[in-house]
Design an enzyme around this catalytic site. Structure first.
Site, PDB file in Angstrom:
ATOM      1  N   ASP A 219       9.791   2.376  10.686  1.00 51.64           N
ATOM      2  CA  ASP A 219       9.123   1.266  10.373  1.00 51.64           C
ATOM      3  C   ASP A 219       8.199   0.676  11.334  1.00 51.64           C
ATOM      4  O   ASP A 219       8.226   1.204  12.669  1.00 51.64           O
ATOM      5  CB  ASP A 219      10.014   0.172  10.167  1.00 51.64           C
ATOM      6  CG  ASP A 219       9.521  -0.915   9.279  1.00 51.64           C
ATOM      7  OD1 ASP A 219       9.854  -0.828   7.874  1.00 51.64           O
ATOM      8  OD2 ASP A 219       8.642  -1.827   9.632  1.00 51.64           O
ATOM      9  N   SER A 220       7.022   0.213  10.995  1.00 54.26           N
ATOM     10  CA  SER A 220       6.039  -0.353  12.084  1.00 54.26           C
ATOM     11  C   SER A 220       6.529  -1.732  12.694  1.00 54.26           C
ATOM     12  O   SER A 220       5.690  -2.058  13.887  1.00 54.26           O
ATOM     13  CB  SER A 220       4.562  -0.463  11.374  1.00 54.26           C
ATOM     14  OG  SER A 220       4.689  -1.411  10.308  1.00 54.26           O
ATOM     15  N   CYS A 306       6.299  -1.439  -5.145  1.00 53.25           N
ATOM     16  CA  CYS A 306       6.760  -2.740  -5.503  1.00 53.25           C
ATOM     17  C   CYS A 306       5.327  -3.435  -5.883  1.00 53.25           C
ATOM     18  O   CYS A 306       5.274  -4.729  -6.026  1.00 53.25           O
ATOM     19  CB  CYS A 306       7.093  -3.503  -4.283  1.00 53.25           C
ATOM     20  SG  CYS A 306       6.422  -3.617  -2.845  1.00 53.25           S
TER      21      CYS A 306
HETATM   22  N1  SAH Z   1      13.049  -0.340   2.321  1.00 54.67           N
HETATM   23  C1  SAH Z   1      13.488  -1.713   2.806  1.00 54.67           C
HETATM   24  C2  SAH Z   1      12.059  -2.564   2.461  1.00 54.67           C
HETATM   25  C3  SAH Z   1      11.015  -2.092   2.837  1.00 54.67           C
HETATM   26  S1  SAH Z   1       9.704  -3.232   2.849  1.00 54.67           S
HETATM   27  C4  SAH Z   1      14.679  -2.138   2.084  1.00 54.67           C
HETATM   28  O1  SAH Z   1      15.306  -1.518   1.360  1.00 54.67           O
HETATM   29  O2  SAH Z   1      15.334  -3.050   2.573  1.00 54.67           O
HETATM   30  C5  SAH Z   1       8.199  -2.591   3.651  1.00 54.67           C
HETATM   31  C6  SAH Z   1       8.350  -2.123   4.927  1.00 54.67           C
HETATM   32  O3  SAH Z   1       7.232  -1.458   5.265  1.00 54.67           O
HETATM   33  C7  SAH Z   1       8.307  -3.470   5.940  1.00 54.67           C
HETATM   34  O4  SAH Z   1       9.557  -3.472   6.688  1.00 54.67           O
HETATM   35  C8  SAH Z   1       7.200  -3.145   6.873  1.00 54.67           C
HETATM   36  O5  SAH Z   1       7.318  -3.399   8.347  1.00 54.67           O
HETATM   37  C9  SAH Z   1       6.829  -1.890   6.935  1.00 54.67           C
HETATM   38  N2  SAH Z   1       5.538  -1.497   7.094  1.00 54.67           N
HETATM   39  C10 SAH Z   1       4.343  -1.871   6.429  1.00 54.67           C
HETATM   40  N3  SAH Z   1       3.341  -1.163   6.835  1.00 54.67           N
HETATM   41  C11 SAH Z   1       3.851   0.221   7.427  1.00 54.67           C
HETATM   42  C12 SAH Z   1       3.039   1.261   7.938  1.00 54.67           C
HETATM   43  N4  SAH Z   1       1.990   1.562   7.910  1.00 54.67           N
HETATM   44  N5  SAH Z   1       4.026   2.266   8.774  1.00 54.67           N
HETATM   45  C13 SAH Z   1       5.455   1.775   8.631  1.00 54.67           C
HETATM   46  N6  SAH Z   1       6.044   0.898   8.141  1.00 54.67           N
HETATM   47  C14 SAH Z   1       5.154   0.020   7.616  1.00 54.67           C
END
Ligand code: SAH
Length: 362
Positions: A219-220, A306
């Site tokens: 995650d970022s 989503c």
């Molecule tokens: N899979 C998770 C929800 C994901 S929400 C669950 O089931 O609870 C989307 C996530 O993507 C967020 O945590 C956000 O920080 C991350 N994100 C957004 N852009 C990103 C990128 N370019 N690289 C890595 N993570 C990213």
């Protein structure tokens, strides 16, 4: 728009009627919004006060109590529960509210009074910092309407996680993937897992707890990963957090010929507005390709979107194209949407925003 309507203050409660005067119901109106009117009740002249909200919340609560043994769920899913502009997520004694329209913002006092009469939570947090608020001319703020803002425990599928309601994303937890978290955990025993866009480990920790041989969470967001590590420890399992951009990390892993038995990619919306459809579709295709490249032979791949502006058929087509581009073949074994605490309004198909496709790759 007629000048009298244009002069109405954003969020005014109005009677709505067809051209011929036939009543359509009671709603709220915002001359500044692309969606001018949102309906609250099919009868005209409905008093939108505490009593109205008590009826709606009780109705929503009854459904959740039929669905879940424990009070951890989305309690109100906007139009799906007859309350446009309002999301309520419940974490036991704490309720997080997110308001996205001027109409609902004006109704905040009767809403909070009704919440007190129905759920009577110890803490009520207003996470009114959604970017969509600017479209309605609303400012962004986060505050506790009651109690304190902080960290809470989330119970889901028999596991406990942590969520940070003040600084976490959205309302703090992604209840919408509950069923998919469980489904992927069901495949995880003895398999290695890459949880891309992991947030605080909804997929990864469930998989680790189910006996995955290894779980990498990418995650970022450093705070999201820190919570994932803490939740993992609280569940006596370990995950490997990697703070990186998912596309870059996937390219690196593919080059290094690393493979995972299960790959999960649950990104933020790539199609935020309808005009972003083509670039967004391309990004989903590329993500599918990169994910398929790092999925081991005989592995499983979950791809999610989503974006409510991304139609399900188109999303499936982009995923299929990406998988093929990676030189892989496979079958679609599960097509899921958000869990049942995210009810879909039958006349508003866009309220069914979440798509989660699972492929078994050859
Ligand atoms: N899979 C998770 C929800 C994901 S929400 C669950 O089931 O609870 C989307 C996530 O993507 C967020 O945590 C956000 O920080 C991350 N994100 C957004 N852009 C990103 C990128 N370019 N690289 C890595 N993570 C990213």
């Amino acid at each position: 728009m007629n000048p009298a309507a244009k002069a109405l203050e954003p969020g005014t409660v109005v009677n709505v009627a067809f051209d011929d005067g036939q009543p359509l119901g009671t709603g709220y109106f915002n001359p500044k919004s692309l969606i001018g009117v949102r309906l609250l009740d099919p009868a005209p002249d409905t008093v939108i006060g505490t009593g109205f909200f008590v009826r709606k919340i009780e109705h929503a609560l009854k459904l959740r109590e039929a669905l879940f043994a424990r009070p951890y769920y989305r309690l109100v899913h906007a139009e799906g529960d007859g309350l446009p502009g309002l999301t309520l997520d419940r974490f036991g004694e704490t309720v997080v509210a997110q308001i996205t329209t001027a109409g609902m913002e004006k109704l905040i006092d009767p809403l909070l009074a009704a919440l007190e009469k129905t759920v009577a939570p110890a803490n009520v947090i207003l996470r009114n910092d959604a970017p969509a608020r600017t479209l309605e001319g609303l400012d962004e703020y986060v505050r506790a309407a009651k109690g304190t803002i902080g960290r809470v425990a989330v119970e889901e599928n028999g596991l406990r996680y942590f969520a940070d309601l003040g600084s976490g994303q959205k309302t703090g937890w992604y209840y919408d993937q509950r069923d998919s978290h469980a489904f992927m955990a069901g495949l995880a025993k003895g398999r290695s897992v890459l949880d891309a866009y992991s947030y605080s480990g909804g997929f990864g920790i469930a998989c680790a707890k189910a006996g995955a041989s290894e779980v990498v969470c990418v995650d970022s967001s450093a705070p999201a990963l820190a919570l994932a590590e803490e939740s993992a420890a609280a569940n006596s399992v370990a995950i490997k957090p990697v703070k990186a951009d998912v596309f870059e990390e996937l390219e690196r892993l593919a080059l290094a010929k690393e493979r995972f038995d299960i790959v999960i990619a649950d990104p933020p919306p790539f199609v935020r507005a309808r005009k972003d459809l083509e670039p967004g579709a391309k990004a989903y295709r590329k993500l599918a390709r990169l994910c398929a490249e790092v999925t081991a032979p005989g592995g499983f791949l979950l791809l999610a979107s989503c974006s409510h502006n991304m139609p399900t058929d188109r999303f499936a087509a982009e995923c299929a194209a990406g998988i093929t581009r990676a030189g892989r073949r496979g079958a679609l074994i599960r097509q899921a949407s958000a869990g049942p605490d995210h009810p879909v309004h039958p006349l508003l198909p866009e309220t069914a925003y979440l798509k989660a496709l699972v492929y078994a790759l050859d």
